[in-house]
Design a protein around this motif. Structure first.
Motif, PDB file in Angstrom:
ATOM      1  N   ILE A  52       0.863  -1.175   0.000  1.00  0.00           N
ATOM      2  CA  ILE A  52       0.000   0.000   0.000  1.00  0.00           C
ATOM      3  C   ILE A  52       0.900   1.226   0.000  1.00  0.00           C
ATOM      4  O   ILE A  52       2.023   1.184   0.510  1.00  0.00           O
ATOM      5  N   HIS A  53       0.446   2.311  -0.613  1.00  0.00           N
ATOM      6  CA  HIS A  53       1.253   3.525  -0.655  1.00  0.00           C
ATOM      7  C   HIS A  53       0.368   4.756  -0.456  1.00  0.00           C
ATOM      8  O   HIS A  53      -0.749   4.819  -0.971  1.00  0.00           O
ATOM      9  N   VAL A  54       0.882   5.709   0.289  1.00  0.00           N
ATOM     10  CA  VAL A  54       0.157   6.936   0.606  1.00  0.00           C
ATOM     11  C   VAL A  54       1.145   8.099   0.614  1.00  0.00           C
ATOM     12  O   VAL A  54       2.347   7.912   0.820  1.00  0.00           O
ATOM     13  N   GLY A  55       0.609   9.296   0.396  1.00  0.00           N
ATOM     14  CA  GLY A  55       1.464  10.477   0.454  1.00  0.00           C
ATOM     15  C   GLY A  55       0.817  11.675  -0.212  1.00  0.00           C
ATOM     16  O   GLY A  55      -0.299  11.598  -0.747  1.00  0.00           O
ATOM     17  N   PRO A  56       1.509  12.799  -0.210  1.00  0.00           N
ATOM     18  CA  PRO A  56       1.007  14.011  -0.858  1.00  0.00           C
ATOM     19  C   PRO A  56       1.478  14.102  -2.307  1.00  0.00           C
ATOM     20  O   PRO A  56       2.396  13.396  -2.728  1.00  0.00           O
ATOM     21  N   TYR A  57       0.841  14.993  -3.074  1.00  0.00           N
ATOM     22  CA  TYR A  57       1.320  15.284  -4.423  1.00  0.00           C
ATOM     23  C   TYR A  57       1.176  16.778  -4.686  1.00  0.00           C
ATOM     24  O   TYR A  57       0.338  17.463  -4.097  1.00  0.00           O
ATOM     25  N   ALA A  58       2.012  17.280  -5.559  1.00  0.00           N
ATOM     26  CA  ALA A  58       1.909  18.645  -6.059  1.00  0.00           C
ATOM     27  C   ALA A  58       1.976  18.595  -7.580  1.00  0.00           C
ATOM     28  O   ALA A  58       2.725  17.784  -8.143  1.00  0.00           O
TER      29      ALA A  58
END
Length: 241
Positions: A150-156
């Protein structure tokens, strides 16, 4: 005396036989212990070989690409105005602990929506919002099971082009010239969450991008999009090197 000697000889023979039997038993116990130890070592080695790829601490570079199903939402995310597009980019997988990695990416992502209309003045058709971004998500990747993460995080994201098309009921496409890139916010940002399946150096995955910034600037674009934000469901395949 002869009888005593015979008895002693018999006793001596019994003792010798018992000593030989005890020696054989000791050898059998040692052999059994060696077999058990070898079996445990073989099992541990096999387990390490099975999990070496998914828990490897070797950095990996790769390319990825796939399908976007994008939409614009105001308060709740729906699927009434989904527009298909593509995504493609580069990624680096940088292990920081056993089963945990940081994965920065640089992607080209086609977003937007298709909004249907039906009125007396213009007839029926749809507005097609084509918003194309270069995005940089920074993801934390967790290997929670064999070949599964599983992967999670922010993006711009940075808006590189924007075009709104009016497609009438006959399929004719007319550019809406009063709206262009200058009418939309150049910077987008949000959150990413997804799952991935790793098979050797091939990754199959799906993720969801939830935008947190309105796409249209104040004025005509904001009115037409109703202060909407990006919503994208992505499916992709990646190849690591």
């Amino acid at each position: 005396m002869k009888q005593l000697l015979i008895i002693n000889r018999r006793s001596f023979g019994t003792i010798v036989f018992l000593e030989e039997e005890m020696t054989q038993m000791k050898m059998m116990r040692r052999l059994t212990a060696l077999v058990v130890a070898a079996s445990i070592a073989t099992a541990v080695t096999a387990q390490e070989q099975r999990t070496s790829n998914e828990f490897s601490r070797t950095p990996k570079l790769g390319i990825r690409g796939g399908l976007n199903l994008s939409n614009l939402y105001v308060q709740e995310v729906g699927d009434d105005n989904v527009k298909p597009g593509v995504n493609a980019g580069l990624f680096a997988k940088l292990p920081i602990a056993r089963g945990v990695s940081i994965q920065p990416e640089v992607n080209y992502s086609m977003k937007g929506a298709q909004i249907n209309y039906n009125n007396v003045l213009f007839g029926s058709g749809k507005y097609r919002y084509n918003l194309n971004y270069v995005e940089t998500p920074i993801l934390a990747v967790f290997n929670v099971a064999r070949n599964f993460n599983i992967h999670v995080g922010p993006y711009a994201g940075f808006l590189v082009s924007a075009k709104v098309k009016n497609v009438d009921e006959s399929g004719n496409v007319n550019g809406v010239t009063e709206l262009n890139k200058n009418n939309f916010n150049s910077i987008d940002y949000g959150a990413v969450g997804g799952i991935g399946f790793d098979i050797e150096n091939v990754t199959l995955g799906a993720r969801y991008n939830y935008g947190l910034r309105e796409v249209g600037k104040e004025g005509r674009a904001s009115d037409l999009t109703n202060n909407a934000k990006n919503s994208v469901l992505s499916f992709y395949i990646g190849f690591g090197f």
